[in-house]
Structures are given as C-alpha cells and as structure tokens.
Design an enzyme around this catalytic site. Structure first.
Site, PDB file in Angstrom:
ATOM      1  N   PRO A   1       5.337 -13.319   7.892  1.00  0.00           N
ATOM      2  CA  PRO A   1       6.091 -12.315   8.603  1.00  0.00           C
ATOM      3  C   PRO A   1       6.917 -11.387   8.355  1.00  0.00           C
ATOM      4  CG  PRO A   1       5.443 -14.179  10.076  1.00  0.00           C
ATOM      5  CD  PRO A   1       5.106 -14.987   8.323  1.00  0.00           C
TER       6      PRO A   1
ATOM      7  N   ARG B   1     -28.911  17.245   1.284  1.00  0.00           N
ATOM      8  CA  ARG B   1     -29.317  18.265   2.666  1.00  0.00           C
ATOM      9  C   ARG B   1     -29.102  19.679   2.941  1.00  0.00           C
ATOM     10  NH1 ARG B   1     -28.260  18.757   8.411  1.00  0.00           N
ATOM     11  NH2 ARG B   1     -26.280  19.956   8.851  1.00  0.00           N
TER      12      ARG B   1
ATOM     13  N   GLN C   1     -16.653  13.609   2.791  1.00  0.00           N
ATOM     14  CA  GLN C   1     -16.808  14.622   3.691  1.00  0.00           C
ATOM     15  C   GLN C   1     -17.616  15.549   2.735  1.00  0.00           C
ATOM     16  OE1 GLN C   1     -13.795  16.264   4.402  1.00  0.00           O
ATOM     17  NE2 GLN C   1     -14.186  18.582   4.519  1.00  0.00           N
TER      18      GLN C   1
ATOM     19  N   GLY D   1     -19.697  15.094   5.749  1.00  0.00           N
ATOM     20  CA  GLY D   1     -19.955  16.006   6.516  1.00  0.00           C
ATOM     21  C   GLY D   1     -19.377  14.806   8.516  1.00  0.00           C
ATOM     22  N   GLY D   2     -20.383  15.602   9.554  1.00  0.00           N
ATOM     23  CA  GLY D   2     -20.021  15.063  10.475  1.00  0.00           C
ATOM     24  C   GLY D   2     -19.827  13.708  10.243  1.00  0.00           C
TER      25      GLY D   2
ATOM     26  N   GLU E   1      -3.024  -8.365  -2.630  1.00  0.00           N
ATOM     27  CA  GLU E   1      -2.300  -8.949  -3.941  1.00  0.00           C
ATOM     28  C   GLU E   1      -1.370  -7.938  -4.492  1.00  0.00           C
ATOM     29  OE1 GLU E   1      -5.969 -10.769  -5.689  1.00  0.00           O
ATOM     30  OE2 GLU E   1      -6.318 -11.050  -4.488  1.00  0.00           O
TER      31      GLU E   1
ATOM     32  N   SER F   1       0.079  -0.394  -4.658  1.00  0.00           N
ATOM     33  CA  SER F   1       0.149   0.046  -5.043  1.00  0.00           C
ATOM     34  C   SER F   1       1.699   0.508  -5.990  1.00  0.00           C
ATOM     35  CB  SER F   1       0.194   1.292  -4.911  1.00  0.00           C
ATOM     36  OG  SER F   1      -1.502   0.979  -4.356  1.00  0.00           O
TER      37      SER F   1
HETATM   38  C1  LIG Z   1      -6.776  -7.620   4.537  1.00  0.00           C
HETATM   39  C2  LIG Z   1      -5.649  -8.669   4.286  1.00  0.00           C
HETATM   40  C3  LIG Z   1      -6.032  -9.336   3.339  1.00  0.00           C
HETATM   41  C4  LIG Z   1      -4.864 -10.194   2.612  1.00  0.00           C
HETATM   42  N1  LIG Z   1      -4.656 -11.338   3.227  1.00  0.00           N
HETATM   43  C5  LIG Z   1      -4.143 -12.246   2.430  1.00  0.00           C
HETATM   44  C6  LIG Z   1      -4.188 -13.782   1.845  1.00  0.00           C
HETATM   45  O1  LIG Z   1      -5.809 -14.225   2.561  1.00  0.00           O
HETATM   46  N2  LIG Z   1      -3.183 -14.496   1.804  1.00  0.00           N
HETATM   47  C7  LIG Z   1      -1.721 -13.982   1.715  1.00  0.00           C
HETATM   48  O2  LIG Z   1      -1.253 -14.257   1.591  1.00  0.00           O
HETATM   49  N3  LIG Z   1      -1.504 -12.714   1.786  1.00  0.00           N
HETATM   50  C8  LIG Z   1      -2.646 -12.014   2.271  1.00  0.00           C
HETATM   51  N4  LIG Z   1      -2.373 -10.385   2.815  1.00  0.00           N
HETATM   52  C9  LIG Z   1      -1.067 -10.099   2.920  1.00  0.00           C
HETATM   53  C10 LIG Z   1      -0.755  -8.864   1.970  1.00  0.00           C
HETATM   54  O3  LIG Z   1      -0.793  -9.888   0.646  1.00  0.00           O
HETATM   55  C11 LIG Z   1       0.760  -8.415   2.233  1.00  0.00           C
HETATM   56  O4  LIG Z   1       0.633  -7.656   2.902  1.00  0.00           O
HETATM   57  C12 LIG Z   1       1.030  -7.419   1.557  1.00  0.00           C
HETATM   58  O5  LIG Z   1       1.511  -8.614   0.268  1.00  0.00           O
HETATM   59  C13 LIG Z   1       2.374  -6.922   1.341  1.00  0.00           C
HETATM   60  O6  LIG Z   1       3.304  -7.198   2.397  1.00  0.00           O
HETATM   61  P1  LIG Z   1       3.516  -6.673   3.978  1.00  0.00           P
HETATM   62  O7  LIG Z   1       2.308  -6.153   4.773  1.00  0.00           O
HETATM   63  O8  LIG Z   1       4.671  -7.364   4.263  1.00  0.00           O
HETATM   64  O9  LIG Z   1       4.384  -4.920   3.283  1.00  0.00           O
HETATM   65  P2  LIG Z   1       5.995  -4.900   3.060  1.00  0.00           P
HETATM   66  O10 LIG Z   1       6.065  -6.454   1.953  1.00  0.00           O
HETATM   67  O11 LIG Z   1       6.267  -5.160   4.188  1.00  0.00           O
HETATM   68  O12 LIG Z   1       5.331  -3.774   2.584  1.00  0.00           O
HETATM   69  C14 LIG Z   1       5.227  -2.111   2.927  1.00  0.00           C
HETATM   70  C15 LIG Z   1       4.537  -1.120   2.111  1.00  0.00           C
HETATM   71  O13 LIG Z   1       5.939  -0.955   1.134  1.00  0.00           O
HETATM   72  C16 LIG Z   1       5.645  -0.533   0.411  1.00  0.00           C
HETATM   73  N5  LIG Z   1       6.187  -0.678  -0.791  1.00  0.00           N
HETATM   74  C17 LIG Z   1       6.553  -3.069  -1.174  1.00  0.00           C
HETATM   75  N6  LIG Z   1       7.510  -2.791  -2.460  1.00  0.00           N
HETATM   76  C18 LIG Z   1       8.012  -1.770  -2.531  1.00  0.00           C
HETATM   77  C19 LIG Z   1       8.783  -1.020  -3.441  1.00  0.00           C
HETATM   78  N7  LIG Z   1       9.931  -2.438  -4.194  1.00  0.00           N
HETATM   79  N8  LIG Z   1       9.699   0.097  -3.418  1.00  0.00           N
HETATM   80  C20 LIG Z   1       8.911   0.855  -2.417  1.00  0.00           C
HETATM   81  N9  LIG Z   1       7.565   0.615  -1.756  1.00  0.00           N
HETATM   82  C21 LIG Z   1       7.634  -0.963  -1.654  1.00  0.00           C
HETATM   83  C22 LIG Z   1       4.596  -0.623  -0.055  1.00  0.00           C
HETATM   84  O14 LIG Z   1       3.899   0.303  -0.360  1.00  0.00           O
HETATM   85  C23 LIG Z   1       4.258  -1.869   1.112  1.00  0.00           C
HETATM   86  O15 LIG Z   1       2.814  -1.689   1.327  1.00  0.00           O
HETATM   87  C24 LIG Z   1      -3.451  -9.441   3.317  1.00  0.00           C
HETATM   88  C25 LIG Z   1      -2.778  -8.898   3.597  1.00  0.00           C
HETATM   89  C26 LIG Z   1      -4.060  -6.992   4.285  1.00  0.00           C
HETATM   90  C27 LIG Z   1      -4.071  -6.149   4.649  1.00  0.00           C
END
Ligand SMILES: Cc1cc2nc3c(=O)[nH]c(=O)nc-3n(C[C@H](O)[C@H](O)[C@H](O)COP(=O)(O)OP(=O)(O)OC[C@H]3O[C@@H](n4cnc5c(N)ncnc54)[C@H](O)[C@@H]3O)c2cc1C
Length: 393
Positions: A134, A272, A340, A343-344, A367, A370
């Site tokens: 978390p 379409r 897009q 459409g609907g 993983e 971006s």
């Molecule tokens: C569908 C799904 C499946 C997943 N499966 C796994 C899994 O199997 N095992 C596992 O361990 N984890 C898993 N994850 C977790 C995933 O790896 C994390 O959600 C991810 O690493 C981002 O961490 P966070 O959600 O805490 O976002 P945060 O770390 O809170 O980041 C929030 C946002 O901040 C931005 N950000 C991050 N770093 C920076 C920076 N340095 N500068 C500016 N902006 C930044 C990005 O836009 C990011 O999305 C999964 C997540 C999803 C959504």
C-alpha cells in the site's frame, strides 16, 4: 490471421515465426471471448495454455519443463502479443505464469526449480509476484513487509497489494525487508505456498478489466529459509532482474491490444454506411487509420529491438523502457481512435473495442508507470553524456 508482416522483420528467427503462426491458429480454436467468472476462466486458461505447450516458454531450463535453457524474450513477446489480440485474460494468464515464477527461473536453487517450474510450465500450478505494498508502489525501496530470521525460518509480517493472481495462486514469490542493509539492499525474496499458515487473502480487488487481484496479509507467517530465492539481502536485485525480462513483454501485450483495435476499426470503417458511402471513404477517417498503423509499427520496432537485444545478452534498460513507454501510451491512443470510429457502439459494454479500452489502461501503470520509464530513459541518456566512453554499445 491478422496482418503479420512484421514477422518478416530481421529481429526474428524462423522458430519465432512459426511459434507466432501456430499460436494464432491454436488461439483461434481454443480461446473464447467468454468473460464469466474470472477466477474460473483464469484457471481454465492456465490449464489450457499448459496443455497446449505454450507455458513452456514462460519458464527457463529444459530440465524443468522450459522450452529453452533461458527465457527467450522474443518468444514471450510474440506469445503475449498474439494472445492479447485474442483475449486480455489469456495474455494475463500467460504473463503471470512467467512473472510469478521468473525469479525461480533466474535465481532459484535446483530444488526450487524442480519443485515449482514443471508445474508452472504444464499449467498445474498458478504463480504470483508479490512486490507492491500500500505504501510502496513506484517507490519499491519503501517496502515495509518484514522478514525476521528465526533459526532456519523467515517470519513474514506485513501486507502486499495489487497482487495479480492473488486468491487463485498456488504460490507467491514475496519480497520482504530482511534488514541486512538500509533501503533496497535489505530485501529478500521467498517462495510462499498459498496454504502456508499466516498467509491470508485480506481483500479481493476489482479493477476495470477484471482479473484475479488481491491484497495479501502475512501474520507470523513462517517460511523455511530453503524457500529463499538468491542470497539474503539480494531480493531487490532478484525483483529487478525478473522485471527486466518481462517489461518488454508488457509492450508486446500492448501491441496485441492495439493491433486488435486497428483490425476492429478497419472492419467497422469499411462497413459502416453513411453519407452515401462508408466511413472509410472519408479522409478524416483515413488519417486516423494511418496514424494508428504508424503508431503500432513504431512501437513494434522498439519492442522487438529490445527483445532481440536482450536475447543477444546485451543490456536493455534504456531500450525496454522506451518500448514499454511507446507501446503502452501508443496503444491507448490507437484504442481510443478505434472507439471513436465505432461511435456509440464503441462504448457499449463488452464490444471488443470497449473491452480493449479497459484492458489497456493498467499497462501504463504496472511494472513501472510511464513516468518511471521516462526517468529511466533520461537517466541512461544523461549517463551517456556524463561518461560518454563507458556506456556505448
Ligand atoms: C492491474 C494491476 C495489476 C498489478 N499486479 C501486480 C502484481 O502482480 N504484483 C505486484 O507486486 N504489483 C502489482 N501491481 C502494482 C503496480 O506495480 C503498482 O500499481 C505500480 O508500481 C504503481 O504503484 P502505485 O499504484 O502505488 O502508484 P504510485 O507509486 O503511488 O504512483 C502513482 C503515479 O505517480 C506517478 N509517478 C510515479 N513515480 C513518479 C515520479 N518519480 N515522478 C512523477 N510521477 C511519478 C505515476 O503516474 C504513477 O502512476 C499491479 C497494479 C495494477 C493496476
């Protein structure tokens, strides 16, 4: 079969070309778009991918059921791209077998490989990769889940969240703070069987593109030290090495979603009827289609460059980050354009493009979001400028 002219690219060998073609034929026969209960669907897909022989590519070591001694990056990319074009859940099932067991393939002991990899390769055991917490997502080193050593056991206490396959996995590769050093140098990796006392599924998590996902809780969870992967304190490296293999394959999955979106867009645009013609007659539509195809091919070139380069045994930190960034962001744009064009109907629940619109979103986050990929690319660029002679090639 969809347009697969990219298979002629020099990044591939003939075995890759036949792998992609055979999988496409298999997937057409064996994968349906039925999205009922995701747990049941996922278990079925793992079993079916195992029986089809495809999961052999997700593990390393022929003695342990793997298709090759080492995981072939181009093979897993082609498999993910092909499966994603057919079904997001099938791609997920394949990818998680690889990601969940990757640390064992790369750094496990012979006994660990023997015990887990053949079952993963045959679809008889489901694996999961438990790194995020978390309070520790992008900032992995902030991890708090603790591993206290007690004799020949580690005792795990803490939580992991967003764990794919959480709730259906047979085992989890768990990263926990073992405290040999501060930050990322004090983390170890452990294989925790799902039925280990002290491990519970604290919460199942629903997401926009449903697949098994959960928060795990460890309370006084005792794991034999024989289940540790790699040396004490080396867990961060183990995690990064695993992600290094699979990051490029996330780009490949995005390509699969994007190619399916383009196929759907072409089909709709050419059928379409409107304004005494069809949608594809209009230059505004043609511009959209041209941009979609160009976005896909540029992302594909980056993806297969990274995959090929990794298979040559070269470092791909920069190339994999570029591939993931370009392919996931590009796929989002391509899919949006497909919605897009539809459409609907494009936003009608369970239409293929509506499903793709939901499927692609998480790939820009997990993983390495971006922004994290951008930081990696910039770091590598700056490294080149600051030490020009030592980082080329
Ligand atoms: C569908 C799904 C499946 C997943 N499966 C796994 C899994 O199997 N095992 C596992 O361990 N984890 C898993 N994850 C977790 C995933 O790896 C994390 O959600 C991810 O690493 C981002 O961490 P966070 O959600 O805490 O976002 P945060 O770390 O809170 O980041 C929030 C946002 O901040 C931005 N950000 C991050 N770093 C920076 C920076 N340095 N500068 C500016 N902006 C930044 C990005 O836009 C990011 O999305 C999964 C997540 C999803 C959504």
């Amino acid at each position: 079969m969809a347009d697969v002219r990219y298979l002629d690219w020099p990044f591939f060998e003939d075995r890759h070309r036949s792998l992609a073609r055979n999988l496409d034929a298999w997937a057409t026969q064996n994968i349906s778009d039925d999205h009922g209960d995701v747990d049941a669907q996922c278990k079925l897909l793992v079993r079916s991918l195992g029986q089809g022989g495809w999961l052999r590519h997700a593990v390393g070591g022929s003695a342990y059921g793997g298709a090759a001694e080492q995981i072939d990056t181009r093979a897993i990319c082609l498999i993910r791209e092909t499966l994603a074009r057919h079904s997001g859940l099938a791609d997920f099932a394949f990818a998680m077998q690889g990601l969940g067991s990757g640390a064992i393939s790369l750094d496990g002991t012979a006994a660990q490989k023997e015990r887990y990899l053949p079952r993963v390769a045959h679809g008889e055991a489901i694996s999961a990769f438990a790194l995020s917490e978390p309070e520790a997502g992008s900032d992995v080193a902030a991890m708090a889940c603790a591993a206290r050593i007690d004799g020949d056991h580690a005792v795990l206490d803490g939580e992991k969240t967003w764990i794919s396959n959480g709730g259906i996995a047979d085992f989890y590769v768990v990263f926990a703070r073992s405290g040999e050093a501060p930050g990322s140098r004090g983390i170890s990796a452990f294989i925790v069987d799902a039925d280990t006392a002290g491990l519970e599924i604290a919460e199942r998590i629903d997401v926009i593109a449903p697949h098994p996902l959960a928060r795990l809780r460890f309370t006084n969870c005792r794991v034999s030290l024989s289940q540790r992967i790699g040396a004490a304190g080396e867990g961060f490296k183990v995690a990064m090495r695993t992600l290094d293999v699979f990051r490029t394959s996330v780009a490949a999955a995005s390509l699969g979603f994007a190619r399916r979106a383009l196929d759907e867009a072409l089909q709709r645009a050419t059928t379409r009827k409107m304004f005494n013609g069809v949608l594809a007659d209009f230059q505004l539509t043609q511009a959209k289609l041209a941009t979609m195809a160009t976005t896909i091919d540029s992302a594909a070139l980056l993806t297969y460059r990274a995959a090929w380069q990794r298979d040559q045994g070269r470092n791909v930190t920069r190339e994999a980050a570029m591939a993931k960034l370009a392919a996931t962001e590009g796929a989002q744009q391509v899919i949006d354009a497909a919605v897009q064009i539809w459409g609907g109907m494009g936003v009608q629940s369970d239409q293929p493009v509506e499903r793709l619109y939901r499927e692609i979103r998480a790939l820009r986050i997990y993983e390495g979001a971006s922004e994290v990929q951008q930081l990696i690319i910039a770091r590598e660029l700056l490294k080149d400028v600051r030490a020009p002679s030592s980082n080329k090639g």
